[in-house]
Design an enzyme around this catalytic site. Structure first.
Site, PDB file in Angstrom:
ATOM      1  N   HIS A 186       0.823  -1.208   0.000  1.00  0.00           N
ATOM      2  CA  HIS A 186       0.000   0.000   0.000  1.00  0.00           C
ATOM      3  C   HIS A 186       0.861   1.263   0.000  1.00  0.00           C
ATOM      4  O   HIS A 186       0.561   2.227  -0.687  1.00  0.00           O
ATOM      5  CB  HIS A 186      -0.916  -0.024   1.222  1.00  0.00           C
ATOM      6  CG  HIS A 186      -1.974   1.020   1.208  1.00  0.00           C
ATOM      7  ND1 HIS A 186      -3.168   0.845   0.559  1.00  0.00           N
ATOM      8  CD2 HIS A 186      -2.015   2.267   1.749  1.00  0.00           C
ATOM      9  CE1 HIS A 186      -3.906   1.926   0.711  1.00  0.00           C
ATOM     10  NE2 HIS A 186      -3.242   2.806   1.416  1.00  0.00           N
ATOM     11  N   HIS A 206     -10.573   2.874  -1.062  1.00  0.00           N
ATOM     12  CA  HIS A 206     -10.760   2.422   0.309  1.00  0.00           C
ATOM     13  C   HIS A 206     -11.537   1.117   0.277  1.00  0.00           C
ATOM     14  O   HIS A 206     -12.554   0.951   0.947  1.00  0.00           O
ATOM     15  CB  HIS A 206     -11.441   3.483   1.169  1.00  0.00           C
ATOM     16  CG  HIS A 206     -10.668   3.804   2.409  1.00  0.00           C
ATOM     17  ND1 HIS A 206     -11.235   4.166   3.599  1.00  0.00           N
ATOM     18  CD2 HIS A 206      -9.328   3.770   2.650  1.00  0.00           C
ATOM     19  CE1 HIS A 206     -10.288   4.370   4.502  1.00  0.00           C
ATOM     20  NE2 HIS A 206      -9.129   4.133   3.952  1.00  0.00           N
TER      21      HIS A 206
END
Lengths: 230, 728
Positions: free
Chosen positions: B45, B91
């Site tokens: 990430h 998200h």
């Protein structure tokens, strides 16, 4: 004339209504921070939309106890016009300037769309440029717009002619389908007894510019400008 | 710790090789806090370790670009001293576990990325992908995600003006929530994250730090399994009211010249923000963790460094300006704490209770972050289907009504009415059209914004699908009359350690890159979300593009609604009847076979430039891009939007169902009241044009079908979503 827009932490339609006021008045309104206890001498007070204090506790409940509201209440009682839009309407009911409460929408959902309103009073400082029972198109954008009072208060509102706007169909009928939030008697906006305080869930400042798709909100601001200048 | 003594759980998601690199950098075993910092900084990430190699191939420059990828958001010049600042971010993992908070904090995070650069956010969009409507979780996820997006954006007072929604069983175990924010700033008041200068105060502002979201970035870098719900504590909780205060306080402080650098605390919280600021400024940072505002007691150093508590920012101020900053933040009732200083050692030094609890050299922490050229296999090409290879419906009109009511093509009104799409008073084109149009406040200009991706095309052919995502977003911006300027991308894929998934990513990036060059729309920001898999089943490859364009005169905007009886209807671009990978094939003929429609970028460019010129010259009365569902759906949408029918008397030379529902690219349906001028201009520009018919009446009449009333089209279009969700 001068107008003041009260700004709370979490207000978010303060700039929008200031744009409409400036366009009607020809000059900018004063932006008054909620923490100020002094309010300059003004001819109109606007409590704008938004999420004052994040709508925590209850919509408008904390803003109603801000220092500036004591001054707003005393001016209102002395006859200064006070306009509460959306969250501003919630603040005005929470502080007792207007009766009733605004509960969660019957759908339990936030609703943002244009609605039709029937003008019930065209003889006030706010609505003088509309005609009685004119149907106007104004957007709503709220989660807690479901107006409610006990039956006695409601009867008094009706008897005194304190209902300013009701949700209606395009031809002016007061149907359940036309009511976006479950308000009793399709009430969209009410006045105090003396008619100088108006609270309404719809946002007239959002349709006061032809580029945004309509002009039905503009007469409210020009009526205020004219009435107060006179 | 020697290799033999290590247990997998000691590695915190790092590989053995990565751990060995850490030993080299540190010259000793890292302590728990230090290893935690390496773990998050080197997570997929934060480090983009699987995708970086390919991301570098994307075009990122152009005369309009002020800041490309690498900062919190991309910045483009829109003239008159103003800049548009924007980015899209995923998200996905949190939203699947806890849809309301996952989606809400996604919106909060992307807005911080934009206002940390000095911009006031003016528009939010979101690209959503849900599983099959039949899946038991889908309704719950839609409800939560939509309420979460609205709950955050409505409260902070930034309009949510557009986006897209798809349904596919491929997302049953991994929904996608991609949020985009566009902001406006003065070109000479843009803020960056480089903490240049030594001995400067490092200041923490915003919410207090709690134990929420610890290892959220690590969670977002792994697949899901049946126990994913156990990861709920890694999901952060949003407070849009605090974000509103933070926004206003930051913009107020930014109006002074007190800030040297500013960075929001997003994924990996205080760790990534401090490391990024130090690294970019070629300095070190010393932080006293005891001074971090805390809302829980006895928080450990690693918890403070990894917490993903929301609504926080890290700033480096000019010396002596702390009190000025504090006064502003106190007015907005927010915490401000000086928690450290920049140093000249280029080390991140953390102290707590007078002890050094971590001491890491910053340059290798950043520069030695792993980068993998993972093995990949190209997606095998599929056979091209002819117009006759997909069966015709028994009734074209019924097919149209069925498709326009289907989950992927029906009206999204139920969703966008839960978003305040008008606040700020500049939403010129509301949701439901080709691109959202938001006026640049106080001017006659407007930004046109669209998000797009057709995952079934990308699955069939990642290169063509990657091109198509860019082309469709560019086309949508073009269709309202605007000039596309740049894009942001959100690459959502499965597990990159599987060569066929990596092959999808490589192909999509190649296709996007080619399209961005051909269409003069460089990539200025973006986000990568990998490991979107549950129990080994990956999502459809979904590289979403968000395109931003500029319309110089908002009075010359174009919309898709039929306007006047008697206007002539044309389609711009060639219609071959391409049904491979079409919505018609999937929903009416049962299957997703064949190659997707190819995207010829030269033709795309030529047709789009012609449309834009035609709008500017006033030839058009309506314009709509042709995408999912083909010509028939485009015409029906124009009829519904305008409340006007049309008589389509064109006689197609190909099977009529392929003509109606084929998804050939680079096409627009337009109407004009000046057919002579328009056809002349098309001939001069050598753009293929077909006259379809005439606007008028209360019904849409298609070749080979009975007239369908506009009212019945509207009813079908608006029926499904509210009925499915069970509320109006």
């Amino acid at each position: 004339m001068t107008a003041a827009v009260i700004v709370f932490p979490g207000s978010n339609c303060d700039r929008d209504v200031a744009v409409s006021l400036e366009s009607a008045l020809g000059h900018k309104p004063l932006m008054v921070w909620h923490g100020d206890s002094a309010l300059p001498d003004v001819d109109l007070i606007v409590v704008p939309g938004g999420f004052s204090y994040g709508d925590y506790l209850r919509s408008g409940a904390m803003a109603a106890n801000s220092p500036i509201m004591r001054e707003v209440m005393s001016r209102a009682r002395n006859g200064t016009p006070v306009l509460g839009i959306c969250n501003g309407f919630q603040v005005l009911t929470e502080c007792g300037l207007l009766p009733g409460v605004l509960m969660r929408n019957a759908s339990l959902k936030f609703v943002c769309r244009d609605v039709d309103l029937r003008v019930e009073r065209a003889d006030t400082v706010f609505t003088g440029q509309y005609t009685k029972h004119q149907v106007i198109r104004i957007p709503v954008a709220h989660h807690d717009g479901n107006y409610f009072t006990d039956p006695d208060t409601h009867k008094a509102l009706e008897d005194n002619g304190q209902v300013a706007f009701r949700y209606c169909t395009a031809d002016g009928s007061l149907t359940e389908d036309a009511n976006p939030n479950g308000s009793i008697a399709n009430i969209a906006g009410i006045l105090n007894k003396t008619g100088n305080v108006l609270g309404m869930m719809p946002h007239p400042e959002r349709l006061a510019d032809p580029l945004l798709g309509g002009l039905d909100g503009a007469p409210m601001f020009s009526a205020l400008a004219e009435a107060i200048a006179a | 710790m020697s290799a033999s003594a290590r247990r997998p759980e000691d590695l915190m998601g790092l590989s053995e090789d990565e751990y060995d690199t850490i030993l080299d950098i540190m010259g000793r075993d890292p302590n728990f806090t230090e290893l935690s910092i390496f773990s998050v900084m080197w997570s997929e990430h934060c480090s983009y370790k699987s995708s970086k190699f390919w991301l570098k191939t994307l075009p990122t420059e152009g005369p309009q670009v002020i800041q490309g990828p690498g900062e919190n958001a991309g910045v483009i010049d829109i003239g008159d001293g103003l800049a548009a600042i924007f980015k899209i971010e995923s998200h996905n993992h949190p939203s699947f576990i806890e849809p309301y908070q996952g989606a809400a904090t996604g919106v909060g995070g992307i807005m911080r990325d934009v206002f940390t650069m000095g911009a006031r956010p003016v528009a939010n969009l979101n690209a959503l992908r849900f599983g099959s409507p039949d899946h038991p979780k889908t309704r719950h996820l839609i409800n939560g995600v939509v309420a979460g997006i609205g709950g955050y954006g409505n409260c902070i007072g930034v309009p949510t003006v557009g986006g897209e929604v798809n349904f596919d069983p491929g997302y049953n175990g991994n929904i996608l929530v991609n949020a985009m924010t566009v902001g406006l700033a003065a070109t000479d008041k843009i803020f960056y994250s480089a903490a240049a200068g030594v001995g400067l105060p490092v200041v923490y502002v915003g919410s207090k730090t709690g134990r929420d979201g610890i290892h959220g970035a690590t969670m977002a870098s792994a697949e899901f399994d049946d126990d994913s719900a156990d990861k709920r504590p890694t999901v952060q909780v949003g407070d849009p009211f605090t974000e509103k205060l933070l926004l206003e306080a930051c913009l107020e402080l930014m109006a002074t010249d007190a800030i040297v650098a500013i960075q929001d605390m997003g994924a990996a919280g205080l760790t990534s923000s401090s490391v990024e600021m130090a690294s970019k400024g070629n300095v070190g940072i010393t932080l006293n963790l005891d001074d971090v505002p805390q809302r829980e007691t006895e928080m450990q150093p690693f918890e403070l460094m990894l917490s993903e508590s929301q609504e926080r920012m890290l700033m480096v101020l000019k010396p002596g300006r702390e009190d000025e900053a504090r006064a502003i933040f106190e007015k907005w009732e927010l915490d401000l704490s000086v928690i450290g200083t920049t140093n000249d050692s280029e080390r991140l030094v953390l102290t707590s209770a007078g002890e050094v609890v971590a001491d890491i050299p910053v340059p290798p922490l950043v520069a030695a972050a792993p980068e993998y050229e993972r093995p990949w296999t190209a997606t095998p090409p599929r056979e091209v289907l002819g117009p006759d290879d997909v069966p015709a419906p028994f009734d074209l009109g019924v097919a149209l009504l069925t498709l326009i009511e289907s989950p992927d093509l029906c009206s999204r009104r139920w969703i966008w009415e839960q978003y305040d799409h008008m606040v700020m008073g500049d939403t010129v084109a509301r949701p439901g059209g080709d691109a959202a149009l938001v006026r640049v406040h106080g001017t006659e200009k407007a930004l046109a914004i669209s998000t797009d991706c057709t995952p079934r095309y990308v699955e069939a052919n990642p290169i063509e699908g990657g091109k198509q995502a860019v082309a469709e977003a560019w086309r949508n911006v073009t269709a309202v009359g605007a000039t596309p300027l740049a894009v942001t991308n959100n690459l959502n894929f499965g597990n990159p350690e599987r060569p066929e998934i990596m092959g999808q990513l490589v192909g999509a990036v190649q296709g996007m890159g080619a399209a961005c060059i051909a269409l003069d729309s460089p990539v200025v920001s973006g986000n990568v979300s990998l490991y979107n898999e549950t129990n080994g089943v990956a999502i459809l490859p979904t590289p979403v593009i968000g395109c931003v364009g500029l319309l110089g005169d908002v009075n010359k905007r174009m919309c898709s609604a039929f306007q006047n009886n008697g206007d002539m209807v044309f389609v711009v671009g060639e219609t071959s009847g391409w049904l491979g990978c079409s919505i018609y094939q999937r929903d009416m003929a049962g299957g997703s076979a064949g190659a997707p429609p190819p995207v010829d970028l030269d033709i795309e460019r030529r047709n789009g430039d012609f449309i834009r010129t035609s709008i500017a010259e006033g030839h058009l009365t309506a314009c709509h891009d042709v995408s999912d569902g083909g010509l028939a759906i485009a015409l029906a949408e124009m009829a519904i939007a305008g409340g006007l029918g049309a008589e389509i008397d064109h006689k197609p030379e190909i099977p009529v169902h392929a003509w109606a529902f084929g998804e050939d690219q680079a096409r627009y349906v337009i109407t004009t009241n000046d057919p002579k001028g328009f056809t002349g201009a098309a001939a001069a520009a050598q753009v293929p044009l077909t006259r379809l018919g005439t606007v008028g009446g209360a019904a849409l009449t298609l070749p080979g079908a009975k007239p369908i009333s506009v009212e019945s089209l509207r009813e079908a279009h608006t029926r499904w979503l509210p009925e499915y969700m069970g509320t109006r």
